[in-house]
Every structure is written in structure tokens, then in C-alpha cells.
Design a protein around this motif. Structure first.
Motif, PDB file in Angstrom:
ATOM      1  N   LEU A  46      -4.269  -4.918   2.384  1.00 25.66           N
ATOM      2  CA  LEU A  46      -4.771  -4.960   1.014  1.00 25.66           C
ATOM      3  C   LEU A  46      -4.619  -3.613   0.328  1.00 25.66           C
ATOM      4  N   THR A  47      -4.129  -3.641  -0.895  1.00 27.33           N
ATOM      5  CA  THR A  47      -4.048  -2.399  -1.649  1.00 27.33           C
ATOM      6  C   THR A  47      -5.312  -2.252  -2.480  1.00 27.33           C
ATOM      7  N   TRP A 101       0.452   3.489   5.093  1.00 30.48           N
ATOM      8  CA  TRP A 101       0.651   4.195   3.832  1.00 30.48           C
ATOM      9  C   TRP A 101       1.330   3.277   2.827  1.00 30.48           C
ATOM     10  N   ALA A 102       0.933   3.373   1.585  1.00 34.63           N
ATOM     11  CA  ALA A 102       1.629   2.622   0.541  1.00 34.63           C
ATOM     12  C   ALA A 102       3.002   3.267   0.353  1.00 34.63           C
ATOM     13  N   ARG A 103       4.008   2.406   0.187  1.00 36.44           N
ATOM     14  CA  ARG A 103       5.388   2.869   0.164  1.00 36.44           C
ATOM     15  C   ARG A 103       5.642   4.000  -0.842  1.00 36.44           C
ATOM     16  N   SER A 143      -4.712   4.408  -4.677  1.00 32.67           N
ATOM     17  CA  SER A 143      -5.045   4.657  -3.286  1.00 32.67           C
ATOM     18  C   SER A 143      -3.773   4.644  -2.456  1.00 32.67           C
ATOM     19  N   PRO A 144      -3.552   5.707  -1.662  1.00 29.37           N
ATOM     20  CA  PRO A 144      -2.290   5.816  -0.929  1.00 29.37           C
ATOM     21  C   PRO A 144      -2.225   4.926   0.306  1.00 29.37           C
ATOM     22  N   VAL A 145      -3.357   4.274   0.622  1.00 30.13           N
ATOM     23  CA  VAL A 145      -3.415   3.567   1.891  1.00 30.13           C
ATOM     24  C   VAL A 145      -3.645   2.073   1.688  1.00 30.13           C
ATOM     25  N   ILE A 198      -1.479  13.234   5.834  1.00 30.60           N
ATOM     26  CA  ILE A 198      -0.697  13.110   4.606  1.00 30.60           C
ATOM     27  C   ILE A 198       0.245  11.928   4.782  1.00 30.60           C
ATOM     28  N   PRO A 199       0.693  11.320   3.679  1.00 32.73           N
ATOM     29  CA  PRO A 199       1.557  10.151   3.783  1.00 32.73           C
ATOM     30  C   PRO A 199       2.733  10.412   4.718  1.00 32.73           C
TER      31      PRO A 199
END
Ligand code: MN
Length: 718
Positions: free
Chosen positions: A579-580, A630-632, A572-574, A593-594
Motif C-alpha cells: 500500500l502506498t 521503496w516506492a519506485r 511517502s517513499p515506502v 535511504i531509498p
């Protein structure tokens, strides 16, 4: 003696220490009459009407200062078990007295039906069965905390009247059970007042001679000691008074069973039990406890190593007090217990005291924790086998609704299971969940004592097939499947057909031939599948798989583990509220988009990620937003995840070909549409997959550099 309902009502109000409202009064009187009729004609061994038992139990409950619901439940606690032949049902109780009362009555009845004493003592039963019985008991108690309080009061009254019972074996069994099960529960919950009485009553019946002797010894000792004890009380009382500390000093005598046990355990004579009489100091507040301690230590010398501060570090059952032992001017050891009025009430009534204060969920959590602790203590006492300890793990978890209602779920259950446990419709409209106030992913494994809040979206059109991956409880899965069966029957059939097509390819035959084959026909009969449509729908929902059918034709096929493994949520990109791994959907309106500034909106089928500026979210109420980032790894150029985006390219007429050529060579999944043409400009809409905003920017820059391109802009809506 049976009194008129009005007199009973008066007694209850006195015990509860408050006047009841009209509705509560009516309910109580109704329950009183209901129970009287239900138990009409039944007698206790004492020769008294059975009804007197439930009345007494309800009074004990009132003494604990519980609510009317608990008192009413106590009145009705034996109706289901003892009046079965008269046709009383749980539904009837729920109808007449409400679901809470029904839940408590049901819980008490279940505990009674477990016959716990017989099972625990039965040598022929395996440890596993005993363990399961204890677990069931905890579950019944956990359904509502008042269940165990009513049950303890029920047991207390039965113990108080046990001398009327004629069968000595029954007396012994009830007494042993009281010592083994009920007194420890009362202890664990901190309800010492009930624990002491239960223990003394059981002791009296199990060891009548010891009990009588001890009672005499204690009485003699007390009268011998009366003058000295009073002298100590007055001395400490006066010292506290002149120091300006408001406190009440009394003498406290240990209960018989604890003296007796101490004598047995430590192999001591009665005279060697020096803490038989202790002083108890009750102050107004915590600070006064420490001041009082100082005073006590200033008039008598403390015995080193005997001071215990259970206020700073309470006992596991919540007990709070200061304990010290001093040496008096007569050279005697004297134990002193100091606590505030509130601590004292808690020491006597434990968590029941909290119930009266309506302290809510935290108390309820503690309650369950203590029941579970009690369970593990009993189990470790019960096991002769070491390996039993590995069985300690419960196969169920208890979690709470925000209102404090307990729900039982299989171990490993997720928020989606919880949602369906509350109500099928809540499940169908699941949009997200908060556990202990924080958002959790749909695959979060619920933990003992979690407080779970389900976020629903009333406009949701229903569950997602993905949920089947996260639902741990077969009941949840069945409910989701049923939904799809009803609503999306055709879709499932289509999916099923697709599976059959794959199978036909694999077997190089036609779908019809497969369906007509004897193997499939037999399979359908064996599995109770009535029609080919039914078969396809079951293939569609995954309850029958490709491999189930393939095995019929190729028995030697090495079956892949066909249990669907959930796709890695780490993808999951977010990150949602830090929480991931939370399942999210990308909004179809703004295609973030990221790298784009984003917000999360709790919506249909989970959390939807929108562009911060998306016009579709203008009217979304504040409480539906969650914080997302966004996840790095998705922001980096190494990202391997692609998301769709739309661009509009303005290109001079006749030059569109170079755009097509360029986009083709990028080798990214895309779609080019010529939107409209002006005299000399062509507007091309490009749907393309990109990694993130950096990637998109590069792409836009390159496109802008292409000969003939006038403008490139991103489209938010399409
Ligand atoms: Mn009873």
C-alpha cells in the motif's frame, strides 16, 4: 402466572436445549428476581402482572436459541423505561449483570423511546426527521445484534396479547407499525418464523373481517384437500425412499397475510391462489436436494420457467432452497420446496440461527448490511420526493472490533478515530491499524462493516500532533488536544509564541503590544480564554490560528483557507504491505535511504523504517514487522526527496580543506564535523542529504577520488 425462579430456569433450559452452568444459572435467577421486583405492582391491560410480559419475551428469546446474556437482557428490557420512577439506572444494570446486558437493554430502551410509529405516521414531520429516526433505530440495533432479536420478541409478545388492549387507535397503530417496521426487519434478517406470525397478527387486527373469512376458507380448503395432499406427500416420499434419499416430506400452508396480500396485489379470488398448499422436502444435505429435485421431476412434469435455484443463488436475505412447480396426475399445479435441514433452520430463524452456531463476525457483518438495506428500502418507500434518495447516505459508519463489537463513527472517520473510540489510552498508544487483516494508512477512510484492529505500542510516549490532521471526529481531536494540553503544555505555548512572533512581524509591532491590545483582549473574552498562556497554547494546538488573529487587525485580509490540508501522503517513499500513502518514520539509528534493504517495524507513532541490518531491531518480536519496499520514484536519479545519511571520511592530515570545498559546492544541506585526529589522518563525520543509494554511491566514489582521501564509509549509528 408467576412461577418460582427454579421452575423458570428449568423452562429456559428446555427452550435453549441445554443445561446452563452454575454461573449462568445464578445470573438468570438473579435477573428473574430483579425484574420481578422492578415491575412489582405494575399491571398489563390484560390484568396480568407486567412481569409476565418480560418472562414471556425472555422465553421467546430462548426459543431462538440465543445465549443467556440475551435471555437476561430480555428479562430486564423494560426496567429502564417502565421503572424510571423507582430509580433504576443503566449503571446499576451494568454493575449487576455486566456491560453486555446493559448494552442490549440500553439498545431496546432507545428503540422504544424513539416512538417510531408515531413519527413515521406524523404528517407534520419532515422526511428528514423521519429518516433520522430510522437511522437512530438502526444504530441502536447495531450496537448489539441481540438488541433487535430481543426487540422482535418483545413486539411478538405484545402482538400476541394485543387483543387485551382497549384503545382501538393504539391497536391499529401498533399493527401498522408491525407491518411497516418490524415484519420487514424480520424478513430482511431472514427470521421468517417471527415475520409470519407478526404479519398474521397485524393483519388480524387491521382487517378483522378479511382475516376471519380467510381463516375459514383456508380451513375448509385444507380439509377438502387433506386426502389429496397426503396422497402427494406419500407419493413423493415413497419415490425418494426407493431412490435411497433420506428426506422428510410435509405439506406447507402459506400464512394468511401472504395469501391475502397476493389476492389484493394480483386481484385474485381465493380459489385462484394455487400455491396455497405446497410440499416441503427437508433433506440431510445440499447434494440430496438436487437428487430429490430429480426424483420430483421424474414423477411429475415440471412447469417450465417455474424452477428456481436459491441454493446456487441465495436470496438477498440468505434464503436457500430449490423451488419448483409441477403438474400432478390430477392436472393440478403443485409447488415443491426442497432444502437441507440447515437451510431450513436458516429459513425459519435467519441470522439468529447463525448466532446459535456462533459463526462470528461474518454473520455480524451481514446483519448490519441487511439492516442498512432494510433502511434504504423503508426510506425509498417513505419518500414521496425523489431528492430524499440523496439523503440515503448515512452520516455514520459502523465498523467492528476484532471481537465483533460494533462501533459507530462519523462518516470519513479514520483508524485514529476508531482507536480513540475504543479507549483514550488505546488512541494515545496508536501505532498502526489493520482493516480486514491488511495494514492501512492513518488517513484510511473507514468503510461500513470494516473490521478494524488497532496496533498499539505500550511504550509510546503519546500521540503525535500530526494526528490532528487525520482525526475526523471532534471527540478524537478533543482527546488529542487534551493530551497535549496536559503533557506538552509548554511545547504548545512555545509554538503559540512562535505564531505570535510571526504576527508581530507582520504587523510591525511587538508581541507584548499585540497581547495588550484591546482587539486581542476582546477576542479572548469572547472565546473564553482566561490567560495569555492559554491563548498561546491554543495557538499552539491549532484551535486558534494565525489568521484568526490577523483578521482582528486587518479585517480586509483575504483569509487563506486556514484549515490545515494534510500534506500529500503520496510523498511517502515506502510502500507498506503493498500500500502506498502510509505514513512512516525513518529510523534515526540506521538512517535508511531509498535503495537500502529495509524492514518496517510497528513502533511508537506508527511504522518505523529500519535498515535490514540495523542492530536496534534484533530483539523486535516477529509480529511487529511489516513488509516494506521503496516506492519506485524514490529510487530514480530524478527523485526530489532527500534523506539524511552519515559518512565517515578518512583524510590525510592537511587535506581536509578540499573535502570541505567539495561538499560546499554540492549545495546539499550538510554538516561536517572533525571527529578525531591521528598523527597523520583526520576523521571527518559528514551528515548530508541524499536522494537514494545510487546517489550516495556516486557521492562516495567522488569523495574517494579527492586527493588525500583514504577511506569513505557509511555510518549506521551516530
Ligand atoms: Mn416490552
Amino acid at each position: 402466572m408467576i412461577v418460582v425462579a427454579e421452575k423458570y430456569l428449568e423452562d429456559i433450559e428446555k427452550l435453549l436445549g441445554k443445561k446452563l452452568g452454575d454461573e449462568e444459572q445464578d445470573l438468570l435467577i438473579k435477573a428473574y428476581e430483579f425484574a420481578r421486583q422492578a415491575h412489582e405492582g405494575q399491571m398489563r391491560e390484560s390484568g396480568e402482572p407486567f412481569f409476565t410480559h418480560v418472562v414471556e419475551v425472555s422465553k421467546l428469546v430462548a426459543e431462538l436459541k440465543l445465549d443467556v446474556t440475551a435471555v437476561v437482557s430480555a428479562l430486564l428490557h423494560d426496567v429502564l423505561e417502565d421503572c424510571k420512577d423507582k430509580g433504576y439506572t443503566l449503571e446499576q444494570i451494568a454493575d449487576e449483570f455486566g456491560s453486555e446486558v446493559a448494552r442490549i437493554v440500553d439498545g431496546v430502551t432507545k428503540i422504544n423511546e424513539l416512538n417510531i410509529e408515531t413519527k413515521i405516521e406524523d404528517e407534520t414531520l419532515s422526511s428528514r426527521i423521519k429518516l433520522a429516526t430510522l437511522q437512530k433505530m438502526i444504530m441502536a440495533m447495531a450496537a448489539d445484534l441481540r438488541v433487535i432479536l430481543v426487540k422482535l420478541c418483545d413486539r411478538l409478545h405484545n402482538m400476541r396479547t394485543l387483543h387485551h388492549v382497549k384503545d382501538p387507535e393504539k391497536i391499529a397503530r401498533k399493527s401498522r407499525e408491525t407491518l411497516k417496521i418490524y415484519a420487514p426487519i424480520a424478513h430482511k434478517l431472514g427470521i421468517h418464523r417471527i415475520m409470519w406470525e407478526l404479519e398474521d397478527l397485524a393483519f388480524k387486527h387491521l382487517h378483522p373481517d378479511d382475516y376471519r373469512k380467510l381463516k375459514k376458507l383456508v380451513a375448509r380448503k385444507l380439509s377438502e384437500r387433506e386426502r389429496v395432499t397426503n396422497m402427494y406427500i406419500n407419493k413423493l416420499g415413497d419415490a425418494l425412499k426407493s431412490a435411497g434419499i433420506k428426506a422428510e416430506v410435509t405439506g406447507r400452508v402459506k400464512h394468511f397475510y401472504s395469501i391475502w396480500r397476493k389476492m389484493k396485489e394480483k386481484n385474485k379470488e381465493f380459489d385462484e391462489i394455487y400455491d396455497l398448499i405446497a410440499l416441503r422436502v427437508i433433506t440431510d444435505d445440499k447434494d440430496a436436494c438436487y437428487s430429490a429435485l430429480g426424483i420430483a421431476h421424474s414423477i411429475w412434469n415440471p412447469v417450465p420457467g417455474r424452477f428456481k435455484d436459491y441454493i446456487a443463488v441465495p436470496k438477498s436475505n440468505g434464503y436457500k432452497s430449490l423451488h419448483t412447480t409441477v403438474i400432478t396426475e390430477r392436472g393440478e399445479y403443485l409447488e415443491i420446496q426442497i432444502r437441507s435441514r440447515k437451510m431450513h433452520e436458516e429459513a425459519e430463524y435467519g441470522l439468529a440461527a447463525h448466532w446459535a452456531y456462533k459463526e462470528g463476525l461474518d454473520t455480524k457483518n451481514k446483519w448490519i448490511t441487511r439492516l442498512i438495506e432494510w433502511h434504504s428500502e423503508v426510506v425509498s418507500g417513505l419518500s414521496h420526493l425523489k431528492d430524499l434518495e440523496t439523503e440515503l447516505e448515512m452520516d455514520e459508519v459502523f465498523v467492528f472490533t476484532p471481537k465483533g463489537e460494533v462501533k459507530h463513527l462519523p462518516k470519513g472517520a479514520t483508524p485514529i478515530d476508531f482507536a480513540y473510540t475504543i479507549h483514550t489510552e488505546i488512541g494515545h498508544h496508536y501505532a498502526g491499524a489493520k482493516v480486514n487483516g491488511r495494514m492501512v494508512p492513518i488517513n484510511y477512510e473507514l468503510q461500513m462493516g470494516d473490521v478494524v484492529e488497532i496496533i498499539v505500542n505500550k511504550n509510546s510516549s503519546g500521540p503525535s500532533l500530526d494526528w490532528l490532521k487525520y482525526a475526523k471526529s471532534p471527540r478524537t481531536r478533543a482527546k488529542i488536544r487534551r493530551f497535549f494540553k496536559e503533557k506538552y503544555h509548554q511545547e504548545l505555548v512555545e509554538r503559540g509564541k512562535e505564531v505570535l512572533r510571526r504576527l508581530s512581524k507582520r504587523l510591525s509591532t511587538s508581541v507584548d503590544e499585540i497581547l495588550e491590545s484591546e482587539k486581542i483582549q476582546n477576542f479572548m473574552i469572547k472565546n473564553g480564554i482566561g490567560s495569555t498562556e492559554d491563548l498561546m497554547s491554543r495557538l499552539g494546538d491549532g484551535s486558534i490560528t494565525f489568521y484568526d488573529l490577523l483578521k482582528l487587525f486587518e479585517p480586509t485580509v483575504v483569509t487563506k483557507k486556514h484549515k490545515k490540508t494534510p500534506k500529500s501522503l503520496k510523498q511517502s517513499p515506502v510502500i507498506v504491505e503493498g500500500l502506498t500513502g502510509i505514513d512512516v518514520n525513518m529510523a534515526g539509528c540506521c538512517h535508511p535511504i531509498p535503495g537500502d534493504p529495509i524492514v518496517g517495524v510497528i513502533s511508537r507513532r506508527g511504522i518505523t523504517i529500519h535498515h535490514e541490518k540495523c542492530s536496534n531491531i534484533k530483539n523486535v518480536p516477529d509480529d511487529k514487522f511489516v513488509e516494506v519496499t521503496w516506492a519506485r520514484q524514490f529510487l530514480s536519479t530524478d527523485s526530489t526527496v532527500y534523506l539524511p545519511t552519515w559518512l565517515e571520511i578518512e583524510v590525510r592530515s592537511g587535506k581536509a580543506g578540499s573535502i570541505v570545498a567539495y561538499v560546499e559546492h554540492l549545495n546539499l544541506s550538510h554538516k561536517l564535523v572533525v571527529n578525531r585526529k591521528d598523527d597523520n589522518v583526520t576523521f571527518i563525520k559528514l551528515h548530508i542529504l541524499v536522494k537514494n543509494s545510487t546517489h550516495l554511491e556516486e557521492l562516495i566514489n567522488t569523495l574517494k577520488g579527492i586527493d588525500g582521501v583514504e577511506k569513505v564509509r557509511r555510518l549506521r549509528h551516530n
